[in-house]
Design a protein around this motif. Structure first.
Motif, mmCIF file in Angstrom:
data_model
loop_
_atom_site.group_PDB
_atom_site.id
_atom_site.type_symbol
_atom_site.label_atom_id
_atom_site.label_comp_id
_atom_site.label_asym_id
_atom_site.label_seq_id
_atom_site.Cartn_x
_atom_site.Cartn_y
_atom_site.Cartn_z
ATOM 1 N N ALA A 11 -7.658 15.462 -1.240
ATOM 2 C CA ALA A 11 -8.476 16.677 -1.302
ATOM 3 C C ALA A 11 -8.066 17.547 -2.495
ATOM 4 C CB ALA A 11 -8.349 17.465 -0.007
ATOM 5 N N ILE A 12 -6.762 17.640 -2.760
ATOM 6 C CA ILE A 12 -6.291 18.411 -3.911
ATOM 7 C C ILE A 12 -6.769 17.771 -5.214
ATOM 8 C CG2 ILE A 12 -4.217 19.075 -5.195
ATOM 9 C CD1 ILE A 12 -2.837 19.476 -2.469
ATOM 10 N N PHE A 28 -0.793 13.331 7.469
ATOM 11 C CA PHE A 28 -2.022 13.427 6.678
ATOM 12 C C PHE A 28 -1.768 13.757 5.216
ATOM 13 C CE2 PHE A 28 -3.410 14.636 11.032
ATOM 14 C CZ PHE A 28 -4.187 13.533 11.264
ATOM 15 N N HIS A 29 -0.567 13.453 4.693
ATOM 16 C CA HIS A 29 -0.269 13.820 3.313
ATOM 17 C C HIS A 29 -1.179 13.101 2.319
ATOM 18 C CE1 HIS A 29 2.078 10.108 3.631
ATOM 19 N NE2 HIS A 29 2.000 10.038 2.321
ATOM 20 N N TRP A 63 -4.371 12.262 2.741
ATOM 21 C CA TRP A 63 -5.678 12.939 2.748
ATOM 22 C C TRP A 63 -5.594 14.308 2.088
ATOM 23 C CZ3 TRP A 63 -9.749 10.138 3.662
ATOM 24 C CH2 TRP A 63 -9.608 8.991 4.422
ATOM 25 N N ILE A 64 -4.470 15.002 2.291
ATOM 26 C CA ILE A 64 -4.296 16.308 1.670
ATOM 27 C C ILE A 64 -4.217 16.161 0.149
ATOM 28 C CG2 ILE A 64 -2.707 18.264 1.448
ATOM 29 C CD1 ILE A 64 -2.031 17.793 4.452
ATOM 30 N N LEU A 102 1.572 17.493 8.371
ATOM 31 C CA LEU A 102 1.618 17.249 6.923
ATOM 32 C C LEU A 102 2.139 15.852 6.621
ATOM 33 C CD1 LEU A 102 2.928 20.619 5.461
ATOM 34 C CD2 LEU A 102 0.650 19.636 5.244
#
Length: 95
Positions: free
Chosen positions: A77-78, A70-71, A73-74, A67
């Motif tokens: 995506a959200i 890749f926060h 990218w996360i 996490l």
């Protein structure tokens, strides 16, 4: 694989890891990405072999590291999901 070939492969890997930075090729960013995934994999193996506490800790720690890596990218995506959800609400017909 016998003992001699395992020693040979280990020597090749160690020698390559020593020589690559001298040649200007760094692999630090790959190791930083792979380490959390390796931790998760070892946690899964530990979990399956009956060490639920240690396996769970390794999975949790590796997951937190993933996490952290890749926060961005996360969050992207959200954000895309929220925009798509909002657009789908705007396009619905009300009768």
């Amino acid at each position: 694989m016998n003992n001699q070939s395992a020693k040979g492969i280990a020597l090749i890997v160690v020698g390559a890891l020593i020589a690559l930075p001298i040649l200007g090729i760094t692999l630090g960013w790959i190791i930083k990405l792979l380490f959390p995934l390796i931790l998760i994999g070892l946690g899964v193996v530990g979990w399956r072999n009956g060490s639920k506490v240690m396996g769970g800790l390794m999975i949790a720690f590796g997951g937190l590291m993933v996490l952290g890596k890749f926060h961005t990218w996360i969050l992207l995506a959200i954000a895309i999901a929220l925009v798509a959800f909002g657009v789908s609400h705007l396009n619905k017909r009300r009768y």
